[in-house]
Design a protein around this motif. Structure first.
Motif, PDB file in Angstrom:
ATOM      1  N   MET A   1       0.826  -1.205   0.000  1.00  0.00           N
ATOM      2  CA  MET A   1       0.000   0.000   0.000  1.00  0.00           C
ATOM      3  C   MET A   1       0.865   1.262   0.000  1.00  0.00           C
ATOM      4  SD  MET A   1      -2.914  -1.348  -0.388  1.00  0.00           S
ATOM      5  CE  MET A   1      -3.298   0.193  -1.037  1.00  0.00           C
ATOM      6  N   GLN A   2       2.033   1.201   0.623  1.00  0.00           N
ATOM      7  CA  GLN A   2       2.963   2.333   0.612  1.00  0.00           C
ATOM      8  C   GLN A   2       3.417   2.622  -0.825  1.00  0.00           C
ATOM      9  OE1 GLN A   2       6.630   1.447   2.603  1.00  0.00           O
ATOM     10  NE2 GLN A   2       7.233   3.600   2.803  1.00  0.00           N
ATOM     11  N   VAL A   3       3.757   1.573  -1.559  1.00  0.00           N
ATOM     12  CA  VAL A   3       4.196   1.738  -2.946  1.00  0.00           C
ATOM     13  C   VAL A   3       3.041   2.228  -3.811  1.00  0.00           C
ATOM     14  CG1 VAL A   3       5.045   0.513  -4.980  1.00  0.00           C
ATOM     15  CG2 VAL A   3       6.068   0.073  -2.745  1.00  0.00           C
ATOM     16  N   MET A   4       1.863   1.615  -3.661  1.00  0.00           N
ATOM     17  CA  MET A   4       0.707   2.045  -4.461  1.00  0.00           C
ATOM     18  C   MET A   4       0.309   3.482  -4.128  1.00  0.00           C
ATOM     19  SD  MET A   4      -1.765  -1.220  -4.965  1.00  0.00           S
ATOM     20  CE  MET A   4      -2.864  -0.240  -5.949  1.00  0.00           C
ATOM     21  N   GLY A   5       0.406   3.871  -2.860  1.00  0.00           N
ATOM     22  CA  GLY A   5       0.090   5.247  -2.471  1.00  0.00           C
ATOM     23  C   GLY A   5       1.035   6.247  -3.117  1.00  0.00           C
ATOM     24  N   ALA A   6       2.313   5.908  -3.171  1.00  0.00           N
ATOM     25  CA  ALA A   6       3.281   6.796  -3.815  1.00  0.00           C
ATOM     26  C   ALA A   6       2.987   6.923  -5.307  1.00  0.00           C
ATOM     27  CB  ALA A   6       4.702   6.270  -3.602  1.00  0.00           C
ATOM     28  N   ILE A   7       2.600   5.811  -5.931  1.00  0.00           N
ATOM     29  CA  ILE A   7       2.304   5.834  -7.374  1.00  0.00           C
ATOM     30  C   ILE A   7       1.060   6.670  -7.654  1.00  0.00           C
ATOM     31  CG2 ILE A   7       1.611   4.408  -9.336  1.00  0.00           C
ATOM     32  CD1 ILE A   7       3.353   2.161  -8.119  1.00  0.00           C
ATOM     33  N   THR A   8      -0.008   6.459  -6.889  1.00  0.00           N
ATOM     34  CA  THR A   8      -1.253   7.201  -7.143  1.00  0.00           C
ATOM     35  C   THR A   8      -1.132   8.673  -6.756  1.00  0.00           C
ATOM     36  OG1 THR A   8      -2.141   6.468  -5.016  1.00  0.00           O
ATOM     37  CG2 THR A   8      -2.754   5.187  -6.971  1.00  0.00           C
ATOM     38  N   SER A   9      -0.320   8.996  -5.748  1.00  0.00           N
ATOM     39  CA  SER A   9      -0.155  10.402  -5.373  1.00  0.00           C
ATOM     40  C   SER A   9       0.598  11.186  -6.445  1.00  0.00           C
ATOM     41  CB  SER A   9       0.565  10.520  -4.028  1.00  0.00           C
ATOM     42  OG  SER A   9       1.902  10.080  -4.153  1.00  0.00           O
ATOM     43  N   ALA A  10       1.319  10.465  -7.334  1.00  0.00           N
ATOM     44  CA  ALA A  10       2.038  11.136  -8.420  1.00  0.00           C
ATOM     45  C   ALA A  10       1.130  11.398  -9.615  1.00  0.00           C
ATOM     46  CB  ALA A  10       3.225  10.289  -8.856  1.00  0.00           C
ATOM     47  N   GLY A  11      -0.144  10.991  -9.530  1.00  0.00           N
ATOM     48  CA  GLY A  11      -1.079  11.268 -10.617  1.00  0.00           C
ATOM     49  C   GLY A  11      -1.405  10.070 -11.490  1.00  0.00           C
ATOM     50  N   PHE A  12      -0.863   8.916 -11.186  1.00  0.00           N
ATOM     51  CA  PHE A  12      -1.171   7.704 -11.952  1.00  0.00           C
ATOM     52  C   PHE A  12      -2.498   7.157 -11.446  1.00  0.00           C
ATOM     53  CE2 PHE A  12       3.443   8.031 -12.210  1.00  0.00           C
ATOM     54  CZ  PHE A  12       3.671   7.804 -13.557  1.00  0.00           C
ATOM     55  N   THR A  13      -3.469   7.053 -12.330  1.00  0.00           N
ATOM     56  CA  THR A  13      -4.805   6.608 -11.919  1.00  0.00           C
ATOM     57  C   THR A  13      -5.128   5.192 -12.375  1.00  0.00           C
ATOM     58  OG1 THR A  13      -5.747   7.619 -13.900  1.00  0.00           O
ATOM     59  CG2 THR A  13      -5.727   8.943 -11.885  1.00  0.00           C
ATOM     60  N   ARG A  14      -4.364   4.668 -13.296  1.00  0.00           N
ATOM     61  CA  ARG A  14      -4.643   3.327 -13.821  1.00  0.00           C
ATOM     62  C   ARG A  14      -3.656   2.330 -13.224  1.00  0.00           C
ATOM     63  NH1 ARG A  14      -4.924   3.759 -20.083  1.00  0.00           N
ATOM     64  NH2 ARG A  14      -5.943   1.768 -19.834  1.00  0.00           N
ATOM     65  N   VAL A  15      -3.793   2.082 -11.916  1.00  0.00           N
ATOM     66  CA  VAL A  15      -2.909   1.194 -11.175  1.00  0.00           C
ATOM     67  C   VAL A  15      -3.704  -0.035 -10.763  1.00  0.00           C
ATOM     68  CG1 VAL A  15      -1.381   0.989  -9.176  1.00  0.00           C
ATOM     69  CG2 VAL A  15      -1.617   3.182 -10.322  1.00  0.00           C
ATOM     70  N   ALA A  16      -3.145  -1.231 -10.981  1.00  0.00           N
ATOM     71  CA  ALA A  16      -3.841  -2.467 -10.643  1.00  0.00           C
ATOM     72  C   ALA A  16      -2.908  -3.422  -9.929  1.00  0.00           C
ATOM     73  CB  ALA A  16      -4.381  -3.129 -11.915  1.00  0.00           C
ATOM     74  N   LEU A  17      -3.452  -4.138  -8.944  1.00  0.00           N
ATOM     75  CA  LEU A  17      -2.716  -5.208  -8.270  1.00  0.00           C
ATOM     76  C   LEU A  17      -2.891  -6.481  -9.077  1.00  0.00           C
ATOM     77  CD1 LEU A  17      -3.547  -4.727  -4.497  1.00  0.00           C
ATOM     78  CD2 LEU A  17      -1.299  -4.658  -5.539  1.00  0.00           C
ATOM     79  N   ILE A  18      -1.841  -7.255  -9.215  1.00  0.00           N
ATOM     80  CA  ILE A  18      -1.876  -8.479 -10.012  1.00  0.00           C
ATOM     81  C   ILE A  18      -1.766  -9.681  -9.077  1.00  0.00           C
ATOM     82  CG2 ILE A  18      -0.732  -9.779 -11.845  1.00  0.00           C
ATOM     83  CD1 ILE A  18      -2.086  -7.201 -12.768  1.00  0.00           C
ATOM     84  N   SER A  19      -2.554 -10.717  -9.383  1.00  0.00           N
ATOM     85  CA  SER A  19      -2.502 -11.971  -8.628  1.00  0.00           C
ATOM     86  C   SER A  19      -2.531 -13.133  -9.600  1.00  0.00           C
ATOM     87  CB  SER A  19      -3.696 -12.055  -7.666  1.00  0.00           C
ATOM     88  OG  SER A  19      -4.899 -12.118  -8.410  1.00  0.00           O
ATOM     89  N   GLU A  20      -2.332 -14.335  -9.082  1.00  0.00           N
ATOM     90  CA  GLU A  20      -2.378 -15.544  -9.892  1.00  0.00           C
ATOM     91  C   GLU A  20      -3.719 -16.228  -9.723  1.00  0.00           C
ATOM     92  OE1 GLU A  20       1.876 -17.702 -10.421  1.00  0.00           O
ATOM     93  OE2 GLU A  20       0.888 -17.958  -8.505  1.00  0.00           O
ATOM     94  N   THR A  21      -4.143 -16.935 -10.773  1.00  0.00           N
ATOM     95  CA  THR A  21      -5.313 -17.783 -10.665  1.00  0.00           C
ATOM     96  C   THR A  21      -4.855 -19.116 -10.084  1.00  0.00           C
ATOM     97  OG1 THR A  21      -6.241 -16.740 -12.622  1.00  0.00           O
ATOM     98  CG2 THR A  21      -7.194 -18.839 -11.970  1.00  0.00           C
ATOM     99  N   PRO A  22      -5.561 -19.659  -9.075  1.00  0.00           N
ATOM    100  CA  PRO A  22      -5.137 -20.944  -8.520  1.00  0.00           C
ATOM    101  C   PRO A  22      -5.068 -22.022  -9.591  1.00  0.00           C
ATOM    102  CG  PRO A  22      -6.855 -19.955  -7.169  1.00  0.00           C
ATOM    103  CD  PRO A  22      -6.731 -19.120  -8.413  1.00  0.00           C
ATOM    104  N   LYS A  23      -4.139 -22.949  -9.427  1.00  0.00           N
ATOM    105  CA  LYS A  23      -3.950 -24.017 -10.400  1.00  0.00           C
ATOM    106  C   LYS A  23      -5.229 -24.835 -10.522  1.00  0.00           C
ATOM    107  CE  LYS A  23       0.580 -23.359 -10.798  1.00  0.00           C
ATOM    108  NZ  LYS A  23       0.704 -21.943 -10.794  1.00  0.00           N
ATOM    109  N   GLY A  24      -5.633 -25.094 -11.767  1.00  0.00           N
ATOM    110  CA  GLY A  24      -6.803 -25.927 -12.018  1.00  0.00           C
ATOM    111  C   GLY A  24      -8.119 -25.194 -11.916  1.00  0.00           C
ATOM    112  N   GLN A  25      -8.121 -23.893 -11.678  1.00  0.00           N
ATOM    113  CA  GLN A  25      -9.366 -23.139 -11.587  1.00  0.00           C
ATOM    114  C   GLN A  25      -9.329 -22.007 -12.587  1.00  0.00           C
ATOM    115  OE1 GLN A  25      -9.982 -21.772  -7.625  1.00  0.00           O
ATOM    116  NE2 GLN A  25     -10.054 -23.804  -6.740  1.00  0.00           N
ATOM    117  N   ALA A  26     -10.482 -21.695 -13.132  1.00  0.00           N
ATOM    118  CA  ALA A  26     -10.589 -20.592 -14.081  1.00  0.00           C
ATOM    119  C   ALA A  26     -10.930 -19.315 -13.326  1.00  0.00           C
ATOM    120  CB  ALA A  26     -11.669 -20.896 -15.114  1.00  0.00           C
ATOM    121  N   ALA A  27     -10.596 -18.193 -13.939  1.00  0.00           N
ATOM    122  CA  ALA A  27     -10.942 -16.905 -13.349  1.00  0.00           C
ATOM    123  C   ALA A  27     -12.446 -16.725 -13.372  1.00  0.00           C
ATOM    124  CB  ALA A  27     -10.269 -15.770 -14.112  1.00  0.00           C
ATOM    125  N   LEU A  28     -12.969 -16.034 -12.367  1.00  0.00           N
ATOM    126  CA  LEU A  28     -14.404 -15.785 -12.318  1.00  0.00           C
ATOM    127  C   LEU A  28     -14.806 -14.827 -13.419  1.00  0.00           C
ATOM    128  CD1 LEU A  28     -15.125 -15.270  -8.526  1.00  0.00           C
ATOM    129  CD2 LEU A  28     -15.730 -17.213  -9.926  1.00  0.00           C
TER     130      LEU A  28
END
Length: 175
Positions: free
Chosen positions: A135-162
């Motif tokens: 959150m510290q890193v994301m806060g620094a990025i968004t405070s600089a004016g970047f609005t299109r910031v996304a957190l990335i995760s993995e889909t569990p093995k053997g399961q499809a994304a919702l």
């Protein structure tokens, strides 16, 4: 000037041997080349992974469709920050992202503004990392004016994304 192909292994006129053309295809060199290529690709494929290796948390969230290549900010298990693959100190993160966004905006053919608001940034955070550091890193990025910031995760093995479910109307309550 005629050629007799009737004698496959015998002697023809004048004691010369005549041979019948061989119509079989020799695939041995082809198979050898394909096996060598297979081995080369099997050895090099694991080395082609892009980015810093992190152990991403797993979710069943929907994938984000995107056309442009986003910037990647990665935070490893020790809290080190990387932009693309280059290690960066926390105080140098925002100036570097701003410079990259300006360079991308100038390099685009459309030439429309660009800048921090239009640059997509994907944040990869190791799951062993404290939530506060991400959150510290994301806060620094968004405070600089970047609005299109996304957190990335993995889909569990053997399961499809919702996939988002269509909005359903609730049934009327029974009386």
């Amino acid at each position: 000037m005629g050629v007799s192909l009737s004698h496959a292994t015998g002697r023809g006129r004048g004691g010369r041997r005549t041979f019948r053309p061989n119509s079989d295809i020799n695939v041995t060199p082809f198979v050898d080349v394909m096996l060598v290529l297979l081995i080369v690709f099997m050895v090099t494929a694991p080395l082609l992974t892009v980015g810093v290796p992190v152990d991403l948390p797993q979710t069943r969230a929907q994938n984000i469709p995107t056309k442009e290549q986003p910037l990647q900010v990665t935070i490893d298990a020790q809290g080190q920050i990387y932009v693309q693959k280059k290690p960066v100190a926390m105080e140098d993160l925002v100036p570097m992202l701003t410079a990259i966004a300006k360079a991308q905006a100038q390099g685009s053919a459309a030439g429309t503004g660009g800048g921090p608001g239009e640059t997509r940034i994907f944040v990869f955070g190791d799951q062993a990392l404290a939530y506060g550091r991400i959150m510290q890193v994301m806060g620094a990025i968004t405070s600089a004016g970047f609005t299109r910031v996304a957190l990335i995760s993995e889909t569990p093995k053997g399961q499809a994304a919702l996939t988002p479910a269509p909005a359903a109307t609730a049934p009327a309550p029974r009386r």
